[in-house]
Scaffold this active site. Sequence first.
Site, mmCIF file in Angstrom:
data_model
loop_
_atom_site.group_PDB
_atom_site.id
_atom_site.type_symbol
_atom_site.label_atom_id
_atom_site.label_comp_id
_atom_site.label_asym_id
_atom_site.label_seq_id
_atom_site.Cartn_x
_atom_site.Cartn_y
_atom_site.Cartn_z
ATOM 1 N N LYS A 123 26.215 29.202 2.871
ATOM 2 C CA LYS A 123 26.810 30.059 3.911
ATOM 3 C C LYS A 123 27.090 31.470 3.422
ATOM 4 C CE LYS A 123 29.867 27.216 1.871
ATOM 5 N NZ LYS A 123 30.513 25.944 1.910
ATOM 6 N N LYS A 126 31.198 31.348 7.629
ATOM 7 C CA LYS A 126 30.666 30.467 8.678
ATOM 8 C C LYS A 126 30.847 31.102 10.060
ATOM 9 C CE LYS A 126 31.678 26.404 5.825
ATOM 10 N NZ LYS A 126 32.738 25.467 5.437
ATOM 11 N N GLU A 148 35.265 24.606 -2.527
ATOM 12 C CA GLU A 148 34.263 25.459 -3.158
ATOM 13 C C GLU A 148 34.512 25.491 -4.665
ATOM 14 O OE1 GLU A 148 31.694 27.123 -1.254
ATOM 15 O OE2 GLU A 148 32.546 25.524 -0.072
ATOM 16 N N ALA A 155 9.543 12.720 11.340
ATOM 17 C CA ALA A 155 8.857 13.961 10.933
ATOM 18 C C ALA A 155 7.356 13.903 11.198
ATOM 19 C CB ALA A 155 9.111 14.227 9.453
ATOM 20 N N GLY A 161 35.737 16.554 -3.779
ATOM 21 C CA GLY A 161 34.463 17.294 -3.693
ATOM 22 C C GLY A 161 34.352 18.140 -2.434
ATOM 23 N N VAL A 205 27.122 25.581 7.994
ATOM 24 C CA VAL A 205 28.308 25.682 8.854
ATOM 25 C C VAL A 205 28.753 24.295 9.303
ATOM 26 C CG1 VAL A 205 29.277 26.659 10.969
ATOM 27 C CG2 VAL A 205 27.562 27.938 9.691
ATOM 28 N N THR A 235 26.330 17.734 -6.214
ATOM 29 C CA THR A 235 26.801 16.736 -5.250
ATOM 30 C C THR A 235 25.854 16.608 -4.053
ATOM 31 O OG1 THR A 235 28.979 17.549 -5.847
ATOM 32 C CG2 THR A 235 28.893 16.067 -3.979
HETATM 33 N N1 HSE Z 1 34.417 24.043 0.885
HETATM 34 C C1 HSE Z 1 33.816 23.829 2.157
HETATM 35 C C2 HSE Z 1 34.834 23.200 3.085
HETATM 36 C C3 HSE Z 1 32.624 22.933 1.998
HETATM 37 O O1 HSE Z 1 35.871 22.746 2.599
HETATM 38 O O2 HSE Z 1 34.631 23.210 4.285
HETATM 39 C C4 HSE Z 1 31.751 22.809 3.217
HETATM 40 O O3 HSE Z 1 31.206 24.035 3.589
#
Ligand code: HSE
Length: 438
Positions: free
Chosen positions: A105, A205, A190, A33, A187, A132, A13
Site C-alpha cells: 500500500k 489505504k 507493520e 483461472a 503478525g 487495502v 508471512t
Molecule cells: N498493519 C496492517 C494492519 C496490515 O494492521 O491493517 C494490513 O495492511
Amino acid sequence: MKPVKLGLIGVGTVGTSTARVLNNNASEIARRAGRNIEIVHASRRNMSNGLPVEIEGIPLTADPFEVVNNPEIDIVIELIGGYHPALELVLRAIENGKHVVTANKALIALHGNEIFAAAEAKGVNVVFEAAVAGGIPIIKAIREGLSANHIQWLAGIINGTGNFILTEMRDKGRDFASALREAQALGYAEADPAFDVEGIDAAHKLCILASLAFGIPLKFDAVYTEGIAGITTEDLVYAGQLGYRIKHLGIARRTDQGIEMRVHPTLIPDRRLIANVDGVMNAVLVMADKLGPSLYYGAGAGADPTASAVIADIIDVARTITTDPQNRVPHLAFQADQIVDIPVLPIEQISTAYYLRLRVDDIPGVMADITRIMGESDISIEAILQKEPDAGVEQATIIMLTQKIREMQMNQAIDKIRVLDTVHGEIHRIRVESLDVD
Ligand code: HSE
C-alpha cells in the site's frame, strides 16, 4: 494451455501463505483461472532463518532482481513492502514486460501514479487488491462492482492493528502498549508499528480508495492523518455512555468545494454496523448514488486473508493475460485520460461534529464561560456530561458533543477556552461522524 509462471519476491508471512494456498487449492484455482499457476522463482533477503516448507523445490535467490529479470516469469508477486527497493523492482518488472501483483500500500499510495503510467505504456497490469483492507475484495468492489455509480463518500476501518488495540482497550480495559504488543505478536502490525498507530498505514489505504472512488490521482500527501495514541480508556467509556464507539476511520468524501481525505479517531453512533466491527476485522462503508450504502467486512490483516487477495489478483491477471491492454480494467478504475485532479480540502475546511474532553475547576460559573464561548463561535452543543471529581481532587471532567461545525470555527473556540484560568491541560478533541445512510 501453458501454465502461468510466477516470481515471488518476499517469502515472509504473506509470501509463505501465498505459496501454501497456491499449492493447497491448486486444482480449484486452475479451474477458475483456466490454467495452472506455479511459482518458478523466489527471492528472500534473509536465507539464514529456516526456509519454509512451502517453497521447497522452488529455485531461491537472495537477489530479487534475478527474479524480475527472469525471462520465464509472467507475473511478479511483490511482497517485501516498503518503498525501496520495491519501487525499483516493480519498475524493472514492468520494463521487462511482466505483470505485477503487489500488497504494498505504501508503494501504491506514494508511487502509484508513476507505476501505472509505466504499466500502461508497456501494456502490462499492476494489481493491488491486498494493499487495502487485507482479504476484503474492496478494490474489486469499487473498481468494478460499483462502476455504474457516482460514489459520494466512503468511510472505513482500514487498519487491523489499530482496531484491535481500540477493541482490547474498550472490552478488556487493557493498556495501549500491551494491546499493541499482542497485535505485533499476531503478525498484524507493520514492521514499524508507528505506521499503524499514527494512521500512516490507513492514510496509504485511504488515498488508494479515494482515487478509485472519485477518479483522482493518488495524493498521499493531501491526506489529513491523526493517530490513535491520544485515545484513552476513559474516552472509550465516555463515548459509550453517550451512545458512541470510537473507531480509527479513514473518510473520503466528494463535496462541491473539493475532496475530503482524512484519517483520525472518530466517534460513530453505536447503532451503525461499522461501529461494531471489532478486533483485527476491517470494514468499508461506501455510499453510492444508485446502490445506496454498501458495507464490506472481513479480515483486514493476517497471512491467509492477505494471501487470499494476492491470489485473486494473480487469477485475474492470468485470465486477462492475452487480452488487449486497452480493454483491461483500468488501474485506478477510470480510464487513465479521465483522471481529474480535483482539489483536496485542508482539514480546517471540513465540517464535522466534535467530542471534547476537558478538565476544569469544580466551581460555579465555569460551564457558563465555556458555553458562552461556544455560543459566540456559533457552535451548538448537542450533549454535556460532567464527571464529578474523585474525593480529594479539585478538578472535574467535562465531556461535550457539538453539532456539525467547520473545523476552523472549532479551532478558534478551543483556543479561547484553553486560556480560561479555570481550564487545565489540553482540550482533547475527537471528531464525530453520524455516517448517516438514510
Ligand atoms: N498493519 C496492517 C494492519 C496490515 O494492521 O491493517 C494490513 O495492511
